[in-house]
Every structure is written in C-alpha cells, then in structure tokens.
Design an enzyme around this catalytic site. Sequence first.
Site, PDB file in Angstrom:
ATOM      1  N   VAL A  56       0.826  -1.209   0.000  1.00 32.00           N
ATOM      2  CA  VAL A  56       0.000   0.000   0.000  1.00 32.00           C
ATOM      3  C   VAL A  56       0.862   1.261   0.000  1.00 32.00           C
ATOM      4  O   VAL A  56       0.538   2.248  -0.665  1.00 32.00           O
ATOM      5  CB  VAL A  56      -0.962   0.004   1.212  1.00 32.00           C
ATOM      6  CG1 VAL A  56      -1.764   1.306   1.254  1.00 32.00           C
ATOM      7  CG2 VAL A  56      -1.901  -1.191   1.163  1.00 32.00           C
ATOM      8  N   CYS A  57       1.958   1.209   0.726  1.00 27.96           N
ATOM      9  CA  CYS A  57       2.807   2.403   0.902  1.00 27.96           C
ATOM     10  C   CYS A  57       3.271   3.040  -0.413  1.00 27.96           C
ATOM     11  O   CYS A  57       3.212   4.276  -0.552  1.00 27.96           O
ATOM     12  CB  CYS A  57       4.003   2.069   1.783  1.00 27.96           C
ATOM     13  SG  CYS A  57       3.540   1.541   3.446  1.00 27.96           S
TER      14      CYS A  57
END
Length: 223
Positions: free
Chosen positions: A96-97
């Site tokens: 996600v980052c």
Amino acid sequence: MKSTGPIMLTLTLLLAASTAMATPDKVDEMTRATELMVQHHKGMVRSEQERAMVGEPAPAFSLEAVVNKEFKRVNLADYRGKWVVLFFYPGDFTFVCPTEIRGFNAAVDRFTELNAVVLGASVDSKFSHLAWINRGDLGDLSFPLLADNKKEATIRYGILDEKEGVALRGLFIIDPNGILQYQVVQSPSVGRSVEETIRVLEALQTGELCPLGWKPGEKTIKK
C-alpha cells in the site's frame, strides 16, 4: 502532566537528613547537587511530554533522509514559513505504501502552489529508502523520505505500533509557525487520500470556519 512534587519532597528529605551534621561547605555542595538533580528531572519530564497535539508546537525532529537520491539531514525547523505535510508509513518494499508515496509525489506541484512541502517518513534506514527508490518502485521522487530508524519521531508523534515496531499511517499538517493544525492516524491496511489532504490544507489556509465537506470557492463561516 507529570508532577515533580514527589521527587522534590524526596530530595528535600534526603538533603535535610544528610546536612543535619554536615559542615557549611559540605551543605553548599550537597545543595548544588540536589538542584542539578531536580533540573535534570524536570528536563526528563518535559521530554516525555513533548507529543504531537493539535494547537501546540509540532515535535521537532532532525533525521537523515534521501533527497534526490542523496543523503541529507532534514530538520523540521528548516521549513519554518511554509506549511508542512508530514506523513508516516509502515515500511519500505510493501504494497500500500508505494501507492501513497506515488500519489503524494504526483501532487507535489499542487502542494508547492499552496506554500507547502511534503515529507514522507518511516522507521526504515536511509539505505533502505535509497534501495527502494533505485529499484524504481516510487518513480522520480520529488520530496524527501525521512529515515526514523531510531523511532524517535514516530514515538513523539504518537504513532508507533509497538507490536509490529513500525509507524502507523499518521498524517500531520503543520502551519508556517510550526504549530500542528491537523492530524489523522489510520490502520496500515488502508491508504490515505491526497485529495482530502489538499482539501484540509486549503481549508486551514482560509483562516475561517469551514463547514462539513467545504471545498475551495464555497462559503466559509465568518468568525
């Protein structure tokens, strides 16, 4: 706020007991030592209490960072006079980052137009950041990635996931005077919204009261 009362009382009693039979010179020496201990304790209390709180000065930091693929030290104080959008993310080489980092990177020009800088941070080292950038996952990154590998800033901003040893998804907006004006913390599993961050930044910059869902061009509530 922690009180120094119990410590002060203990030190006073110890000083009284120790100086009852001491010479004047010895008493002066012991008094000075006690005063130093009290000042040290007060300093520790202030340090423990310096946590992120809206309306209060944002916790200072000085961290190594990757800036344009070079290692540099970044200090929050360097950005006085600008708005700062500081976001923490759980870790490099994750899923996600990078979507968030690329999203903020794509909007850097919009933040610049609003007199704002973007800073990303995690508890990874500067070497990890650089390796991740060089692998190509983040594209041509235009803002610093801060390396809080000692977890000092992560703790001071109150977002350390102690079980996992990483930062939660915490986002903070700091005004040009260094005052924290906005903070939001969410689960590592859910990415943030760049558009919402910009909306809040623009709302804060009006200096007015902004109703639910306010957007630029809409009416504010006069103070």
